[in-house]
Every structure is written in structure tokens, then in C-alpha cells.
Design a protein around this motif. Structure first.
Motif, PDB file in Angstrom:
ATOM      1  N   GLU A 253       0.859  -0.878  -0.048  1.00  0.00           N
ATOM      2  CA  GLU A 253      -0.160   0.365   0.028  1.00  0.00           C
ATOM      3  C   GLU A 253       0.954   1.332   0.096  1.00  0.00           C
ATOM      4  N   PRO A 254       0.388   1.809  -0.254  1.00  0.00           N
ATOM      5  CA  PRO A 254       1.092   3.564  -0.504  1.00  0.00           C
ATOM      6  C   PRO A 254       1.743   5.015   0.755  1.00  0.00           C
ATOM      7  N   VAL A 255       2.578   4.948   0.878  1.00  0.00           N
ATOM      8  CA  VAL A 255       2.840   5.870   2.112  1.00  0.00           C
ATOM      9  C   VAL A 255       3.367   6.468   1.778  1.00  0.00           C
ATOM     10  N   LYS A 256       3.374   7.673   2.780  1.00  0.00           N
ATOM     11  CA  LYS A 256       4.351   8.860   2.075  1.00  0.00           C
ATOM     12  C   LYS A 256       5.380   8.985   2.114  1.00  0.00           C
ATOM     13  N   PRO A 257       6.872   9.571   1.100  1.00  0.00           N
ATOM     14  CA  PRO A 257       7.763   9.488   1.074  1.00  0.00           C
ATOM     15  C   PRO A 257       8.629   8.947   1.835  1.00  0.00           C
ATOM     16  N   ASP A 276       7.146   6.599  -6.902  1.00  0.00           N
ATOM     17  CA  ASP A 276       6.335   8.086  -7.119  1.00  0.00           C
ATOM     18  C   ASP A 276       5.005   7.982  -6.483  1.00  0.00           C
ATOM     19  N   ARG A 277       4.383   6.496  -6.673  1.00  0.00           N
ATOM     20  CA  ARG A 277       3.007   6.666  -5.705  1.00  0.00           C
ATOM     21  C   ARG A 277       3.138   6.392  -4.752  1.00  0.00           C
ATOM     22  N   GLY A 278       4.101   6.229  -4.047  1.00  0.00           N
ATOM     23  CA  GLY A 278       4.756   5.725  -2.797  1.00  0.00           C
ATOM     24  C   GLY A 278       4.295   4.387  -2.251  1.00  0.00           C
ATOM     25  N   LEU A 321       0.041  -5.682  -1.065  1.00  0.00           N
ATOM     26  CA  LEU A 321      -0.995  -4.717  -1.700  1.00  0.00           C
ATOM     27  C   LEU A 321      -1.009  -5.984  -3.063  1.00  0.00           C
TER      28      LEU A 321
ATOM     29  N   PHE B  51      -7.379  10.243  -2.629  1.00  0.00           N
ATOM     30  CA  PHE B  51      -5.930  10.383  -2.303  1.00  0.00           C
ATOM     31  C   PHE B  51      -6.028  10.745  -2.999  1.00  0.00           C
ATOM     32  N   ASN B  96      -3.268  12.015   6.068  1.00  0.00           N
ATOM     33  CA  ASN B  96      -3.095  12.413   4.590  1.00  0.00           C
ATOM     34  C   ASN B  96      -4.082  14.046   4.491  1.00  0.00           C
ATOM     35  N   TYR B 122       0.399  13.506 -15.319  1.00  0.00           N
ATOM     36  CA  TYR B 122       1.675  13.910 -14.851  1.00  0.00           C
ATOM     37  C   TYR B 122       2.748  13.247 -15.688  1.00  0.00           C
ATOM     38  N   GLU B 137       9.323  16.704  -9.247  1.00  0.00           N
ATOM     39  CA  GLU B 137       9.560  15.174  -8.229  1.00  0.00           C
ATOM     40  C   GLU B 137       8.548  14.935  -6.826  1.00  0.00           C
ATOM     41  N   ARG B 141       5.598  13.368  -5.266  1.00  0.00           N
ATOM     42  CA  ARG B 141       5.794  12.007  -4.281  1.00  0.00           C
ATOM     43  C   ARG B 141       5.470  12.622  -3.064  1.00  0.00           C
ATOM     44  N   ASN B 142       5.880  13.795  -2.181  1.00  0.00           N
ATOM     45  CA  ASN B 142       4.493  13.565  -1.481  1.00  0.00           C
ATOM     46  C   ASN B 142       3.312  14.267  -1.260  1.00  0.00           C
ATOM     47  N   ALA B 143       2.425  14.579  -2.630  1.00  0.00           N
ATOM     48  CA  ALA B 143       1.049  14.013  -2.942  1.00  0.00           C
ATOM     49  C   ALA B 143       0.443  13.517  -2.457  1.00  0.00           C
ATOM     50  N   ALA B 144       1.527  11.741  -3.334  1.00  0.00           N
ATOM     51  CA  ALA B 144       1.736  10.729  -3.138  1.00  0.00           C
ATOM     52  C   ALA B 144       1.064  10.149  -1.554  1.00  0.00           C
ATOM     53  N   GLY B 145       1.563   8.712  -1.829  1.00  0.00           N
ATOM     54  CA  GLY B 145       1.084   8.579  -0.305  1.00  0.00           C
ATOM     55  C   GLY B 145      -0.065   8.208   0.375  1.00  0.00           C
ATOM     56  N   LEU B 146       0.091   7.663   1.410  1.00  0.00           N
ATOM     57  CA  LEU B 146      -1.157   8.351   1.628  1.00  0.00           C
ATOM     58  C   LEU B 146      -1.074   8.600   3.927  1.00  0.00           C
ATOM     59  N   GLY B 147      -0.409   7.187   4.594  1.00  0.00           N
ATOM     60  CA  GLY B 147       0.136   7.292   5.152  1.00  0.00           C
ATOM     61  C   GLY B 147       1.493   7.498   6.191  1.00  0.00           C
ATOM     62  N   GLU B 433      -8.813   5.857  -6.147  1.00  0.00           N
ATOM     63  CA  GLU B 433      -7.852   7.037  -6.774  1.00  0.00           C
ATOM     64  C   GLU B 433      -8.871   7.505  -7.160  1.00  0.00           C
ATOM     65  N   THR B 459      -4.605   4.054 -13.171  1.00  0.00           N
ATOM     66  CA  THR B 459      -5.183   3.635 -11.967  1.00  0.00           C
ATOM     67  C   THR B 459      -5.909   2.809 -11.452  1.00  0.00           C
ATOM     68  N   GLY B 463      -5.814   0.605  -6.526  1.00  0.00           N
ATOM     69  CA  GLY B 463      -5.679   1.800  -4.597  1.00  0.00           C
ATOM     70  C   GLY B 463      -5.997   0.027  -3.952  1.00  0.00           C
ATOM     71  N   PRO B 464      -6.188   0.902  -2.626  1.00  0.00           N
ATOM     72  CA  PRO B 464      -5.996  -0.045  -1.350  1.00  0.00           C
ATOM     73  C   PRO B 464      -7.618  -1.718  -1.939  1.00  0.00           C
TER      74      PRO B 464
END
Lengths: 404, 886
Positions: A253-257, A276-278, A321, B51, B96, B122, B137, B141-147, B433, B459, B463-464
Motif C-alpha cells: 500500500e502507498p505511504v508517504k515518502p 512515486d506513488r508511494g 497489496l 488520494f 493524508n 503527470y 518529483e 511524491r509528497n502528494a502521493a502516498g497515504l499514511g 484513486e 490506475t 488502489g487499496p
């Protein structure tokens, strides 16, 4: 900038399959597409059809773990991949498609003295070719990648690493689509859902292909079919010294950087990066048994997660995932097989094992040149099929216990 | 507070209050609550931020399928709190957002960015100038991801693994699953049921009339001897009936003869504008809030449903005092225009064909999809049933069956339109997504017109929720846009795991313990610096200066623990003939009591290992291999004999036997002190093998000389190694005996030019170019493995050669350093050390064959410049071998 407001026809559907092309490329992966792109761009050859049995990028190009690097062990391999990385660096602009090439450095961990020697050798080969690679000790690994666990309380403590700053990850589908976009614009036809069922071989020459949508004659046929190379070449009567196995990978699952480096451990058969998606993207070594069955196995998940957690215990609660497999066409020396075969008019591009995607642009450039001029470019001279008859192998094996 | 008075059959225990914190504030809950239900009861409606657009999202499924309720729990991000039982002291936080869950600054992307961020935006932006890409980038990167992951997080939870064998494994403990289990058990089979829920019962548990039925079925199952495990998640169905199941911190690895999938259905959202607003939920969510946790989910509800689920939810809501203002049964009519309107992300009203009804709750139910994910992963096909709008599993794998609603037994739901209403921007197909039908159409228009390409481009389904709530709606949307039917569109490949599982659970515990020899603790006591050599832990050296340790072997006597060597006993009438086939040189003529060096080549004539072979009697050979080659060579022998069927057996004694090499001019004296056996040169000559007794312990003594001095390699039972080691040190004290580690051994062997396989050779090394042509015996009766290929090397002519060299300037190249000819790599340094004995830097290198002449010069790259080296053929130390034979 205004482009993003406007729908663009990125992929164009071709008309009916014609009965003749100057060049037929079997396989719509990153290599087939790149070759077509450079045929048009460098040589003005556009009477070309790409025949893809499924959808473009459905094989290795869509399943690999997106790592780009040039820190190879052999001078032949390193020189070749150096050009590939250089092309990749310019490719977003060239294709007018953002491939999201993220170059934050690639670490090949060494967990023993012996492994450090191999990494030293790679660094020395690389330095001679002007490739940025050096061996660093454990403290520097920790300094450059503070998230990594470097203690002795694990099965394989880190002793050092080969550090390759230009190494990076890229959006793999974007590479496929970026090439495809420009290929479509050049007038080259991409035919998806057409399977090659045979070759028209007469008088020691390949005159064309047989497909599920009829026969097509061609001046040159290139098989760029990666995992399916052996059966495809066999249809043309060409035997390849290749075995095919699966390689497995998964994302979380995606997480922050958290991690912008690529961490590879040959000893532990894993490599880790964060997209890049985390998502964390984790891959393994080729499974030791030959198979075409793209079925994932649970033991892979078990050992690879175990090893990841030795390096990054912070990921213990991060959830897996999606888990998938891809086919790897392995040559005996872990180097590719490119170019002419004993069958005139039939070229191969195979033996890419676990390192094909990172070679896509330079493969395209060199094979396009070979197709256009009939002469094998010096850069891929060492990778001829003939080397298995002349015993001039290019061994990446010592370095390729894990090859990412 | 939304909590109702106590109700019959509720799952909370009001006598057991539980307290936890959310964003630092205390939240009261009851045992039986999930974190999600407790927060909802306490009035929280915003659970997450989406997201892409950071839209506020609330509870949608309440069974842990969707991504709407992901929060950080006790430092772990992305926890689906709706299905996570509450524990006292839990620390729960949102994730998030920038600001707070309720006021997320990033929500600007929803207001402004929508039209500017179509699928794949993108790929088309941030291309030029290239040097700004790292900046873009970072932003992306900072915008993506969740927790957010805890950077200092440790692996604390203990995880266990258990292997189980069952005759029948039933996945899903709802009505059909339990009934199937009871039937199988009645027929005498051993049955286990695993269920995702807190207890078996499935959909019955949230049905007022079903709770009793579930209890009755559980009782009957128990009486029939069925084992029921819950909550338990089947991770996947792998080949040969292998099903790993997650049960908290326990991983159960089932091998089942038969698998029954009774996984029920996955409720489906409807697609209409505002379908992601807080307050829009699936029937099971509304039912659980009322029936499980006695919560009044809202005040005024609208129900839009394709099947009975919505009606059942409406009934539950009414019992909770919710006013059900409007029920639309899509089986009766499909209103062309539905829109949910919100205020600050929360449902405010529902408009149906222009008629507006105030509501804070909207229960939506599309055609419920058979939960066939496990089956599809295992290889089943799913086929679209157009009359009911569902995908039904077909062509099941062997020994797998499917029952109940998972098999398609879902009645006759209506088939909802791909979009109910005007296709607006806020009409979501994929909630994880943030993808809308417009986005999907956009992708198709751009040429991504197959489901697999479009999935990757938009996508959607990646997603999850992994397509649970979006796959069907996405396929419907594609079908509508392209004007084809759903079966033509097809589904995307189903991938394990069934539901996201934590890495820590499947990782289990480390199973690759270090290997240590039976003398390991002696080395530690002696102050050895321990190093990692593959799986083995070995002494690097015992003092600060390895050179001094090496000198002691030259001058006095040293001990090295070589227990890691592979040791294989090869016995039988064909033993000698067998070895003749796997080694290039001959062993059948080896005299009893003698030892010979051998190198093993693979089919391609490449060197794969080396070692010594001693003949103990006519039919018994004692083979040693390199430390890393031990297991591989044992397998290699067995593999070949599976082809040859020779009368020969192999016993791998690697762990059973220890080995100590006693080396140095005083070694004979030391052995004599500890043994009654005759260690004279006449009794045990160089390359002799003898059974001896040392310090009272039976041992095999091999007189070989890897380190270049008179020496005896003693092989003896591992448990007695400590005794012998101690005796050697004690009785040799006045002789100057001292242990030496791997590092001094490397110096010593280099002085003799002895190779280490894998260091001085690589995967292309052959006998000719590794300067060992004397091992090639082509006059043997049978072919040997690698003979043809080795001959090819000789025929094609040699290109490289492994040679010794010294560094006249004393400059020390690194191992792996490149031999440079005309600016290009032409070979490499494989080993290099400073020899105190010779007072020189010496080594081995692979050089072009033209340079392989004694005294020849070649350049090596050292720190970026070329440094000259001189080729030395022959051994550096004791070239005649006089000391070995003394």
C-alpha cells in the motif's frame, strides 16, 4: 502546458494488417517499440508493423521493477548500459512524455568480504568507463540511507555497498506509452491482439510471418519477445540457448515518502524501492526452476518480506497489496543475445533475463541500426548469438546473483 | 452521541467500557466496538482524505474493504479502522491531510485541480526544463502516498507460523459455508472453517432475524466437529490446496485436500454525482452500525438499491429511529437522474429526477458481486451474466468448489446503469484513486482502450481496495463508452493477496540462522575477530596483525579451523569410476591411503569447485569441497548419478565432522606429542591419508599443504573438536603454537599461488585459462563432465590466463582492480596481499594470454592511474615444495 487540457490521441489504432512490411517486429514491449521508434527517427524506416499478441507492455515491460542502472561487471555490459542510462536521461523530453525518471542512487549491498570484492570489481570496471560507481563502507551506507538497519543482529549484516548515484527508477508503463506515442505518430503500425503462429522460411531465409490474421511478408523480422523468445524462435527453426523462469515481485500500500534510494541485496535475493506513488516495490531473484506458468508462490512472499524487514524493520506493518510474476529468458552468461541468427532475415533480441527493461532505448538504437544498415554496431557485437559457438561469453554471472 | 439504547443481539458489551484517544482527545467505547464504530458513535463523520483530490470521506463499507477509513493506529499507517477492534489505550490519528482531517488545505486540489489533472496528467507535464524535475518529483511524491511510516518503527510483535493439514477447508463462515461444513463433517471429513468476521455467521450477523440462525448453525457445526476460526483471512489459494490464513499474529498454512469457497458477495456502490459524500454508504455498513454497534447512523435516509440488501438496510434503519424518506428499488424503475448533494463534503440532500429529498444518509446497493477474487487468483474464470449484472466464477481449479452467493446465488438484482445521472466531475467509479467515468472515457479517447492499458493509465482498481468496489463499475463504464458488452471488455488479472496483509505477518521469524563450527566459542574466547563468509561465521584473525599470524605458521606451528569445508564420503564398487566422471582428472587409480587434488567442472567446462580426494579403501573415497560448495557438490553428485545409476553412495558429513589444519615446521613434533601413531615422513608422506588417534580421538589425517608448510588436516567427529583443539594448544605451547584465521590463511595460500574458487575464478573460468591444464586427463575410459567444452577451449586457443604477479612499486591494487591495456579493461586482479615472509605485495590476476610470461609487465588501475605489475609464474614461496615434503 496547454497540452494537459487537451485530449491527445496517444495510441492510434492501426488499420487492417497489410500483406507486406519492410520490417515486422514481433513483440510490443519496450524493446520492440524502441526499435520501431529509432527505425523511424534515425533511419526514416516507417513501413513497419509491430505485432503484439496481447497489449503493449503486457510482458516484461509492464512487470519489471523499473530500475535503471549501468553498474555492470563486464566492460561490454557496462559500456552498453551506460549508453542506455544516458538515453533514458533525455528520453522524457525526446518523447514528450514524462517518464518520471527518479535518479536518487542505487546501492548493491555486500554482506561478506567476497561480495565486497565483486562490488570492487564492478566499481573498477565502471570507473574506467566513466560510470559513477564506488564501494562505500557500512557507515556511509547508513549516512546516505539513514532508514536502513545496519546492525549485526540480523542474518546478513551489511559490510558495505556498491554505490551508483545515477541509478534510479522510472515509470515503466510510461516508457512503453511514450515510445508507442511517437511510434504511432511516425506512421508505424502497432497491432495488438495478433499472435504470430509461424514464419515463412524458405531457402535458408525468413520471408515473413504467419499470424492469426493472415500471412505477412517482410524484408526483416525481429523477434523481441523476451520470455517467449525460445518458442517464437523455434517456430522459425532457430534454437536459442535460453531457459525461461519466473521472477516475482510485489507492491505494498502507498505511504508517504520514506525511501528514495534503491536497495539491492544479492545475498538476500531482494531489491527494494519506493515508487512515486508511494508504494514499496520489492522484487526477488529468478526462481530456480524453468517454467512458463506465471503463477506466484507464497514462499517468495515469505522469504522476501523476511529479508526486507531485516533491512527495513519499519515496514513490519506495511501491507502487501499485489503480487505478480514475469517471465525471464535467461542466457547461460546472463548477458543478452542480440542481432543476426543463422537464418537470414530473422533477428533476435532476447536473453534479457532480469535486465531487459533498463536496456530498452539503447537496444532500440542499436537494433534499428543493424536492421537499417545490415551491420552489427560495435556496442552489441559482444552480444551476438554466435558467441555461444565461438565461446566468447560475456559473464555477468559473478555479479548477477541478484541482477537489479 | 449517536448510540442507541441497548438492543437485542448487539455486539457491544456495555459493561466493558474502553477508552482510547483520537487526535489526542479521549474517546469512550465499549468492548465489541471497532475503532471506526466508536468514532462514529462519538459523532465523527470524516474519516479520511481521498488520494488525489483530498475529498473528505466517511464510512462506506464497514467491513474493511474500502480505503475510506484508513487511519494511523499506534504508529501504523493505513489501518482500516472500521474493522479494527478497539483496544484500551489505542492512539488513533487521521492521515493524508495538511491541517486537519476536517479542514485539509490540500482540498484545494478538489476545487481547482480537477480539470487540470486528468488521468495521466503527470505524463504530459513537468517535462521541461529537465533540471526542475527533481523539484516537481518531490512535490508529486509528497502528494502521493497515504499514511506516514514511523521512521524509528521496530518489529516488536511476535509472529508465529503453524502448518495445518485438513481434508476440507471452508473459506467463509456464512450460511452456505457453515452448511457446507456441516455436510462434509457429517460425511466423516475433517473440516475447518475460516471467516473474516469477528465470528462465523457472515451476513446473518447483521440481520435481526439471522442472528439466531447463525448461532444455531455455529452450534450445529461445533456438534459436528467442525473447527471454526474467526477472524481469519485467507490470503490466497495457491497450487496443491495451499491456503495461508492470517489469524492476528499467527499465520496458519493450510494444506487442504478440498477447498470450499463460500466468500459471499461484495456489495457494490452505484455511480452517480456525489456518490462519495460522507453519509453515502453500502447496506452492510448501515446494518452493522445499527445491528452490531447500536448506533443511529443518521436522521433521514434515502435508499437506492438493485436488490433486497437496500430494503433490509432500510428495515434496520427504521428500527433505529431513522426516517427513511425515500426508497428507490432499481428493479422497479431506474431513475435516469440521481444526484447526491453535499455541504462541506457531507450529504445534505438527494435529488431524484429533479425532486429533492433532504437526507444525511444514503444507502446505495448496486448488483452485488460474487466474491470470486480468491477463485480468480487461483485460476478460475469469471464470466459476466448480463441479465443480473454480475460476474460469476467458472472453470474452477481442481479440488476447489464454490457455494452460496459467491457462486452467483444472489437472486435477481437489477443491472444498474453505468452512470445514474449526469456524468459530473464528482461521480466516482474508483474511490481509492478518485477516478470518474469521465476519466475513463478520457483514457479511452487517448487510445488506452483495452481494460489492462486503461487500468494502468488511470490506475483504476489499483488502489487499496484492489478493485473490490470499482472493478465492476469500471468495466460497465468501459463497456458503455466503447459500446460493447462487459464480457468483451473482460476483467483484469486477479492477483494475491486477497486482502492486504502486513509484511511482518507473512515474514514469520528469521529462518536462516548463522552456521557456526563446533569450535566457534573457542575462537571467541581466543579473541578472534569473527567475519561473515556466506552462511558461516569464521575467525578473520586472532590478533591485530594477520601477517604475524601467518609468520607463525612459517616459523613454528599454527592451527586453523577448517570445519566449514564440505566433506562427502563416496562409497561403493563404482566410487572410483564415478569420481573419474565428475572430475577431469583420474581417481580410480589413486592408491589407498593417498590424496589427490581435484577441480570440478560443469557441463560447459567452467570450474565450479575444488577440493581434495583421499582414498580410504578400495571402495571408499573421502572428498572435500570448498566451504561454499559443500551443499551444491553433494547435490551435483546425486544429480549426475540419477542419470548414470552407478553403484555408489554419497554421505554428506559436512556438519558431522570438524576439521583442524595443523601447519608449520613444528607440526610433526606437535602431532607426535599427542598421538602414538607414527607421523614420520616415511609413515605419513606428503599427500598421504591415514587413520590416526589424536589426543585419544580417532581422526583422519590428510597431509596436504594449502598454506605451504608441512601440515596435517585432521578430520574428526564434531563433538570432539574442542577437546582436540585444546590439547593441541596446550601441548604445543612451548612450540609456539597459535591459532590463525582466514586472513592469514589467504596470505599463506597466495604465497603458494593456490586458488580460491569463486575468488580467483568466475563463472567463465576453465581449466586451461586458470592455468591448471595438468588436471585434464582425456585418456579416461568414459567422458567426464565438461570434457567436450574444456577441449573446445583448448581448440579455440587461450585468451586469458590466471597468473601470479608482484607489485614492484609496492602499490596495492584492490581485488577486482582492472588490468588495463590501451586504456581498456583487459583483465582483473583476483587476489592481492602483502606477504611479510616475502616482503612484497603479491597476488593473482587474469591477464591476456600474451602477457602471461614470467617477468612480463602489465598495468593495473590503482586510484585512477596505471601502475605496473610483474608477472610471476610459479609459486612465490617454496617453489620446489621442499617444505611441504619435509
Amino acid at each position: 502546458m496547454k497540452d494537459i487540457f487537451r485530449k491527445q490521441k496517444i495510441l492510434k489504432a492501426p488499420g487492417r494488417l497489410k500483406r507486406h512490411y519492410d520490417v515486422v517486429i514481433v513483440g510490443g514491449g519496450s524493446h520492440g517499440l524502441a526499435t520501431a521508434y529509432y527505425l523511424a527517427k534515425h533511419h526514416g524506416i516507417t513501413d513497419v508493423a509491430i505485432l503484439e499478441q496481447s497489449y503493449i507492455g503486457s510482458g516484461g515491460a509492464g512487470r519489471n521493477t523499473t530500475i535503471i542502472r549501468s553498474n555492470y561487471r563486464t566492460p561490454e555490459g557496462a559500456a552498453f548500459y551506460k549508453e542506455s542510462v544516458a538515453l533514458y536521461e533525455r528520453l522524457s523530453a525526446e518523447l514528450d512524455f514524462n517518464l518520471m525518471f527518479s535518479q536518487h542512487g542505487h546501492f548493491t549491498l555486500a554482506h561478506s568480504d567476497r561480495s565486497l570484492v565483486v562490488q570492487n570489481e564492478r566499481a573498477e570496471v565502471n570507473k574506467l568507463l566513466g560510470i559513477n560507481s564506488r564501494v562505500i563502507d557500512r557507515d556511509e551506507v547508513k549516512r546516505l540511507c539513514p532508514q536502513i538497519h545496519v546492525g549485526d543482529d540480523v542474518t546478513w549484516p551489511i559490510q558495505g555497498a556498491l554505490y551508483h548515484p545515477p541509478g534510479g527508477i522510472i515509470r515503466h508503463d510510461a516508457v512503453v506509452w511514450g515510445f508507442a506515442k511517437q511510434v504511432c505518430r511516425s506512421g508505424i503500425e502497432i497491432h495488438q491482439g495478433i499472435e504470430v503462429t509461424g514464419f515463412d522460411v524458405r531457402d535458408g531465409r525468413c520471408h515473413g510471418v504467419r499470424t492469426t490474421q493472415g500471412n505477412v511478408s517482410a524484408g526483416v523480422v525481429l523477434s523481441a519477445t523476451a520470455g517467449w523468445s525460445s518458442p517464437v524462435a523455434k517456430l522459425a527453426g532457430v534454437e536459442l540457448p535460453i531457459t525461461t523462469s519466473i521472477l516475482q515481485a510485489f507492491v505494498t500500500e502507498p505511504v508517504k515518502p520514506f525511501l528514495d534510494k534503491i536497495i539491492v541485496s544479492a545475498q538476500m535475493h531482494i531489491y527494494v524501492s519506493q515508487t512515486d506513488r508511494g508504494e514499496f516495490l520489492i522484487g526477488a531473484e529468478v526462481e530456480p526452476y524453468p517454467t512458463y506458468s506465471n503463477k506466484g508462490t507464497f514462499p517468495f512472499i515469505e522469504y522476501s518480506t523476511r529479508h526486507v524487514l531485516e533491512l527495513f524493520p519499519q515496514l513490519h506493518s506495511t501491507r502487501i497489496l499485489r503480487h505478480w510474476t514475469g517471465l525471464c529468458d535467461m542466457s547461460p552468461d546472463y548477458s543478452p543475445i542480440m542481432g543476426l541468427t543463422e537464418l537470414d532475415g530473422f533477428l533476435v533480441d532476447c536473453g534479457w533475463g532480469t535486465y531487459g527493461f533498463k536496456a530498452a532505448p539503447i537496444t532500440g538504437v542499436t537494433l534499428a541500426e543493424l536492421i537499417a544498415t545490415g551491420k552489427t554496431p560495435a556496442l552489441i557485437e559482444p552480444f551476438k548469438l554466435e558467441r555461444f559457438y565461438t565461446d566468447t561469453l560475456v559473464s555477468e554471472l559473478a555479479a548477477a546473483a541478484v541482477s537489479h | 452521541m449517536s448510540r442507541l439504547e441497548a438492543r437485542d443481539g448487539e455486539r457491544i458489551d456495555r459493561s466493558q467500557p474502553v477508552s482510547f484517544t483520537f487526535q489526542g482527545a479521549a474517546v469512550e467505547a465499549f468492548e465489541g466496538d471497532t475503532i471506526g464504530s466508536a468514532l462514529y458513535a462519538a459523532g465523527r463523520r470524516t474519516f479520511s482524505r481521498s488520494f488525489k483530490y483530498h475529498r473528505p470521506r466517511g464510512l462506506q463499507c464497514c467491513i474493511g474493504h474500502c480505503a475510506n477509513c484508513q487511519m494511523n493506529v499506534n504508529g501504523t499507517p493505513n489501518v482500516r479502522v472500521c474493522a479494527t477492534p478497539v483496544s484500551s489505550g489505542d492512539i488513533v490519528k487521521g492521515q493524508n491531510f495538511v491541517g486537519s482531517l476536517d479542514f485539509d488545505l490540500m482540498q484545494a486540489t478538489d476545487k481547482f485541480a480537477g480539470p487540470f489533472t486528468p488521468p495521466g496528467f503527470y505524463y504530459k507535464t513537468f517535462i521541461r526544463p529537465r533540471k526542475l524535475w527533481p523539484l516537481y518529483e518531490k512535490f508529486l511524491r509528497n502528494a502521493a502516498g497515504l499514511g506516514v511510516l514511523d521512521r524509528k518503527g521496530k518489529r516488536e510483535a511476535r509472529v508465529d507460523v503453524e502448518n495445518r493439514h485438513v481434508e476440507v477447508l471452508v473459506i467463509g463462515g456464512g450460511r452456505s459455508g457453515l452448511e457446507a461444513a456441516i455436510t462434509h463433517a457429517a460425511e466423516g471429513r475433517q473440516v475447518t472453517v475460516v471467516d473474516e468476521g469477528p465470528e462465523a455467521g457472515g451476513a446473518l450477523l447483521s440481520d435481526p432475524a439471522g442472528k439466531g440462525v447463525a448461532a444455531d448453525l455455529r452450534a450445529r457445526a461445533q456438534a459436528a466437529g467442525v473447527e471454526v476460526i474467526a477472524p481469519a483471512i485467507a490470503i490466497g489459494i495457491f497450487e496443491y490446496g495451499f491456503v495461508p490464513v492470517a489469524v492476528g499474529n499467527l499465520l496458519l498454512k493450510f494444506r487442504a485436500e478440498r477447498i470450499v469457497v463460500a466468500a459471499g458477495v461484495i456489495e457494490q456502490p452505484l455511480v452517480f454525482p456525489g456518490n462519495d459524500l460522507i453519509g453515502v454508504m453500502l447496506p452492510e455498513a448501515a446494518k452493522r452500525l445499527v445491528e452490531w454497534w447500536s448506533i443511529k447512523p443518521g436522521e433521514r435516509a434515502v435508499v437506492i438499491t438493485a436488490d433486497d440488501r437496500g430494503l433490509e438496510a432500510a428495515a434496520s434503519l427504521r428500527t433505529a429511529g431513522v426516517l427513511v424518506a425515500l426508497v428507490i428499488d432499481l428493479r422497479v424503475e431506474q431513475p435516469p437522474n440521481i444526484e447526491a448533494r453535499g455541504r462541506r463534503g457531507r450529504l445534505h440532500a438527494v435529488s431524484v429526477n429533479g425532486e429533492t429529498v433532504k437526507a444525511d444518509l444514503l444507502v446505495m446497493s448496486g448488483s452485488p458481486q460474487p466474491n470470486a477474487k480468491l477463485l480468480a487468483q487461483a485460476g478460475a474464470r469469471v464470466v459476466y451474466d448480463a441479465s443480473r449484472g454480475i460476474f460469476v466464477p467458472e472453470s474452477l481449479p481442481e479440488n476447489v468448489e464454490v457455494v452460496g452467493s459467491a457462486a452467483g446465488d444472489v437472486g435477481a438484482p437489477a443491472v444498474p446503469a453505468a452512470v445514474l445521472g449526469h456524468q459530473g466531475d464528482k461521480c466516482f467509479v474508483c474511490f481509492c484513486e478518485d477516478q470518474t467515468p469521465k476519466d475513463l472515457a478520457y483514457a479511452i479517447a487517448e487510445g488506452f482502450d483495452s481494460i489492462e492499458l486503461s487500468k494502468r493509465y488511470t490506475t483504476v482498481t489499483m488502489g487499496p481496495c484492489q478493485g473490490r468496489l470499482c472493478s465492476t463499475n469500471a468495466i460497465r463504464s468501459y463497456a458503455k463508452t466503447k459500446g460493447v458488452d462487459e464480457n468483451t471488455i473482460g476483467t483484469t488479472t486477479a492477483r494475491p493477496p486477497y486482502t492486504p496483509v502486513p509484511m511482518g505477518l507473512v515474514a514469520g521469524y528469521p529462518q536462516e540462522p548463522a552456521r557456526r563450527t563446533s569450535l566457534h566459542h573457542r575462537h571467541r574466547d581466543l579473541g578472534a575477530r569473527i567475519m561473515w563468509t556466506g552462511a558461516w561465521r569464521r575467525p578473520h584473525s586472532y590478533g591485530a596483525d594477520a601477517g604475524v599470524e601467518a609468520q607463525n605458521v612459517h616459523e613454528k606451528v599454527g592451527l586453523i579451523d577448517v570445519s566449514t569445508l564440505g566433506k562427502i564420503l563416496v562409497t561403493g564398487p563404482d566410487a572410483g569410476a564415478f569420481l573419474d566422471r565428475v572430475y577431469p582428472n583420474r581417481f580410480s587409480d589413486l592408491k589407498v591411503g593417498r590424496v589427490r587434488y581435484g577441480v570440478i567442472t560443469g557441463d560447459a567446462g567452467r570450474i565450479i569447485d575444488d577440493g581434495t580426494v583421499g582414498r580410504l579403501d578400495d571402495e571408499t573415497f573421502y572428498v572435500t569441497t570448498s566451504s561454499t560448495g559443500a551443499d551444491g557438490i553433494y547435490q551435483w553428485f546425486g544429480w549426475w548419478n540419477a542419470v548414470w545409476f552407478m553403484d555408489v553412495q554419497f554421505a554428506n558429513l559436512t556438519g558431522a565432522l570438524a576439521a583442524i589444519n595443523v601447519a608449520g615446521p613444528a607440526s610433526r613434533e606437535l602431532m607426535t606429542r599427542l598421538s602414538d601413531d607414527d607421523f614420520s615422513n616415511e609413515a605419513i608422506a606428503y599427500l598421504d591419508a591415514r587413520a590416526v588417534t589424536v589426543a585419544g580421538v580417532p581422526a583422519l589425517a590428510l597431509r596436504i599443504g594449502f598454506v605451504g608448510e608441512l601440515g596435517y588436516e585432521l578430520h574428526l567427529a564434531s563433538p570432539q573438536a574442542v577437546h582436540v583443539w585444546d590439547a593441541l594448544l596446550k601441548h604445543g605451547a612451548d612450540l609456539g603454537v597459535a591459532p590463525f584465521g582466514l586472513e592469514p590463511q589467504r596470505i599463506l595460500r597466495l604465497e603458494k599461488g593456490h586458488v580460491i574458487i569463486g575468488q580467483d575464478t568466475d563463472s567463465e573460468s576453465n581449466l586451461h585459462e586458470a592455468a591448471m591444464p595438468w588436471l585434464v586427463k582425456n585418456d579416461k575410459e568414459f567422458e567426464w563432465v565438461g570434457k567436450w567444452a574444456t577441449q573446445q577451449v583448448a581448440d579455440r586457443g587461450l585468451r586469458n590466463m590466471l597468473v601470479g604477479f608482484e607489485s614492484p612499486s609496492g602499490a596495492m591494487p584492490v581485488e577486482g582492480g582492472q588490468v588495463v591495456v590501451a586504456g581498456r579493461s583487459a583483465g582483473r586482479i583476483t587476489s592481492v596481499r602483502h606477504s611479510r615472509e616475502l616482503d612484497k605485495v603479491i597476488g593473482l590476476a587474469v591477464v591476456p594470454v600474451a602477457l602471461a610470461v614470467d617477468g612480463g609487465r602489465f598495468d593495473v588501475q590503482v586510484d585512477g592511474r596505471a601502475v605496473g605489475m610483474i608477472v610471476r609464474l610459479g609459486h612465490f614461496y617454496d617453489p620446489e615444495g621442499a617444505r611441504l615434503r619435509s
